[in-house]
Design an enzyme around this catalytic site. Structure first.
Site, PDB file in Angstrom:
ATOM      1  N   LEU A   2      11.216 -20.914  -3.966  1.00 30.07           N
ATOM      2  CA  LEU A   2      10.356 -19.868  -3.405  1.00 30.07           C
ATOM      3  C   LEU A   2       8.982 -20.016  -4.057  1.00 30.07           C
ATOM      4  O   LEU A   2       8.894 -20.296  -5.255  1.00 30.07           O
ATOM      5  CB  LEU A   2      10.961 -18.485  -3.712  1.00 30.07           C
ATOM      6  CG  LEU A   2      10.140 -17.248  -3.313  1.00 30.07           C
ATOM      7  CD1 LEU A   2       9.918 -17.187  -1.814  1.00 30.07           C
ATOM      8  CD2 LEU A   2      10.863 -15.970  -3.767  1.00 30.07           C
ATOM      9  N   ASP A  40       0.822  -1.212   0.000  1.00 31.14           N
ATOM     10  CA  ASP A  40       0.000   0.000   0.000  1.00 31.14           C
ATOM     11  C   ASP A  40       0.857   1.263   0.000  1.00 31.14           C
ATOM     12  O   ASP A  40       1.981   1.258   0.506  1.00 31.14           O
ATOM     13  CB  ASP A  40      -0.929  -0.020   1.232  1.00 31.14           C
ATOM     14  CG  ASP A  40      -2.111   0.917   1.068  1.00 31.14           C
ATOM     15  OD1 ASP A  40      -2.400   1.334  -0.075  1.00 31.14           O
ATOM     16  OD2 ASP A  40      -2.748   1.240   2.085  1.00 31.14           O
ATOM     17  N   HIS A  50       2.853   3.647  -8.907  1.00 31.15           N
ATOM     18  CA  HIS A  50       2.588   2.250  -9.264  1.00 31.15           C
ATOM     19  C   HIS A  50       3.780   1.643 -10.012  1.00 31.15           C
ATOM     20  O   HIS A  50       4.130   0.488  -9.808  1.00 31.15           O
ATOM     21  CB  HIS A  50       1.322   2.150 -10.125  1.00 31.15           C
ATOM     22  CG  HIS A  50       0.067   2.492  -9.359  1.00 31.15           C
ATOM     23  ND1 HIS A  50      -0.156   2.049  -8.078  1.00 31.15           N
ATOM     24  CD2 HIS A  50      -1.021   3.233  -9.686  1.00 31.15           C
ATOM     25  CE1 HIS A  50      -1.331   2.492  -7.648  1.00 31.15           C
ATOM     26  NE2 HIS A  50      -1.874   3.231  -8.599  1.00 31.15           N
TER      27      HIS A  50
HETATM   28  C1  IPE Z   1      -1.268   0.311  -3.520  1.00 29.27           C
HETATM   29  O1  IPE Z   1      -1.090   1.678  -3.513  1.00 29.27           O
HETATM   30  C2  IPE Z   1      -1.447  -0.256  -4.913  1.00 29.27           C
HETATM   31  C3  IPE Z   1      -2.815  -0.669  -5.241  1.00 29.27           C
HETATM   32  C4  IPE Z   1      -3.816  -0.740  -4.414  1.00 29.27           C
HETATM   33  C5  IPE Z   1      -3.076  -1.025  -6.615  1.00 29.27           C
HETATM   34  P1  IPE Z   1      -2.333   2.677  -3.535  1.00 29.27           P
HETATM   35  O2  IPE Z   1      -2.678   2.941  -4.957  1.00 29.27           O
HETATM   36  O3  IPE Z   1      -3.422   2.166  -2.689  1.00 29.27           O
HETATM   37  O4  IPE Z   1      -1.704   3.988  -2.905  1.00 29.27           O
HETATM   38  P2  IPE Z   1      -2.369   4.922  -1.835  1.00 29.27           P
HETATM   39  O5  IPE Z   1      -2.803   4.039  -0.720  1.00 29.27           O
HETATM   40  O6  IPE Z   1      -3.508   5.601  -2.502  1.00 29.27           O
HETATM   41  O7  IPE Z   1      -1.276   5.857  -1.427  1.00 29.27           O
HETATM   42  C1  IPE Z   2      -5.404  -2.687  -0.369  1.00 31.31           C
HETATM   43  O1  IPE Z   2      -5.047  -1.372  -0.597  1.00 31.31           O
HETATM   44  C2  IPE Z   2      -5.369  -3.452  -1.655  1.00 31.31           C
HETATM   45  C3  IPE Z   2      -4.056  -3.577  -2.262  1.00 31.31           C
HETATM   46  C4  IPE Z   2      -2.914  -3.185  -1.749  1.00 31.31           C
HETATM   47  C5  IPE Z   2      -4.074  -4.218  -3.528  1.00 31.31           C
HETATM   48  P1  IPE Z   2      -6.140  -0.251  -0.860  1.00 31.31           P
HETATM   49  O2  IPE Z   2      -5.397   1.032  -0.902  1.00 31.31           O
HETATM   50  O3  IPE Z   2      -6.964  -0.583  -2.027  1.00 31.31           O
HETATM   51  O4  IPE Z   2      -7.037  -0.371   0.448  1.00 31.31           O
HETATM   52  P2  IPE Z   2      -7.956   0.687   1.170  1.00 31.31           P
HETATM   53  O5  IPE Z   2      -8.876   1.226   0.130  1.00 31.31           O
HETATM   54  O6  IPE Z   2      -7.029   1.743   1.706  1.00 31.31           O
HETATM   55  O7  IPE Z   2      -8.625  -0.071   2.255  1.00 31.31           O
HETATM   56 MG    MG Z   3      -4.019   2.392  -0.748  1.00 33.38          MG
END
Ligand code: IPE
Ligand code: IPE
Ligand code: MG
Length: 238
Positions: free
Chosen positions: A125, A14, A31
């Site tokens: 792995l 995340d 990303h």
């Molecule tokens: C995690 O990073 C990647 C995915 C969920 C695809 P986020 O895109 O959730 O990044 P934040 O949490 O908005 O910073």
């Molecule tokens: C969780 O992250 C899903 C992934 C990392 C793929 P999100 O950023 O989507 O989760 P929420 O929305 O903060 O709960």
């Molecule tokens: Mg996120």
């Protein structure tokens, strides 16, 4: 104290968006860097002697994001799934995608099959990538299969215990995670491995995923090694 390395580490990747924003860059940049980090973490995990790694890369809820962001992520998955063949060769790593892959375009589904087929004999792995994954969805898909088999008479309701049920999950055959890591400060599971994490240790860090390097991973392992795992019982001598 036992200094055991966890056999199975699961990570909620995340914070890509926030990491990029803090740098004045678009979310897509986060990303891209997050995806690159996924490549190096596989090498680190292998070197540290961890046998199973599961990462949450795209949830069943992530389709709710803007069309532009979802399309960008699909593009990234397309190239990553191809590059992952080399990573699997380098680390003798078996790759399995968990989640409902029927939700993806046919070419992505095809790349997943190719990658899984290519790496299926590797045993050093075991790498699970959660894509279009939601734990509730996984459990419901399993329950539906169980119900069908029971209705056909192929499975008796009395025979359904935890061991049998686990065979109907996407993670069938893989031991439960010992350690769950979530990067970027949120303290929730966001629908990740609800069944499998029943007795895992949790580690939350403020560090966003693109900045979570080997040193951060080692910090998480050190914290894990200080935990007293009990599974409902008490340790001898306590
Ligand atoms: C995690 O990073 C990647 C995915 C969920 C695809 P986020 O895109 O959730 O990044 P934040 O949490 O908005 O910073
Ligand atoms: C969780 O992250 C899903 C992934 C990392 C793929 P999100 O950023 O989507 O989760 P929420 O929305 O903060 O709960
Ligand atoms: Mg996120």
């Amino acid at each position: 104290m036992d200094r055991k390395v966890p056999a199975h580490v699961a990570i909620i990747l995340d914070g890509n968006g926030r990491w990029a924003k803090a740098k004045g860059m678009p979310r897509s940049y986060g990303h891209m860097k997050g995806c690159a980090n996924l490549e190096s973490i596989c090498d680190d995990v292998k070197e540290l002697g961890i046998r199973y790694l599961t990462v949450y890369a795209f949830s069943t809820e992530n389709w709710k994001r803007s069309r532009e962001e979802v399309e960008g992520l699909m593009k990234l998955f397309r190239s990553y799934l191809k590059r992952c063949i080399k990573i699997s060769d380098r680390n003798k790593m078996r790759v399995k995608v968990i989640g409902d892959i029927s939700g993806f375009d046919p070419d992505i589904q095809e790349s997943i099959h190719i990658l899984e087929e290519h790496s299926k004999e590797y045993t050093e792995l075991y790498f699970q990538i959660a894509l279009n994954y939601g734990s509730r969805d996984e459990i419901l898909r399993g329950v539906r299969r169980i119900a069908c088999e029971a209705a056909e008479g192929a499975l008796s309701p009395e025979a359904i215990d935890e061991t049998v049920f686990e065979r109907y999950l996407d993670t069938a055959g893989v031991p439960d995670p010992d350690l769950l890591i979530r990067t970027s400060g949120e303290l929730r599971l966001s629908n990740f491995l609800l069944w499998q994490l029943a007795y895992s240790e949790f580690y939350f860090t403020e560090v966003p995923w693109p900045a979570f390097d080997r040193q951060e991973l080692e910090k998480a392992l050190e914290v894990y090694q200080m935990r007293d795992r009990r599974y409902g019982g008490i340790k001898e001598g306590s």
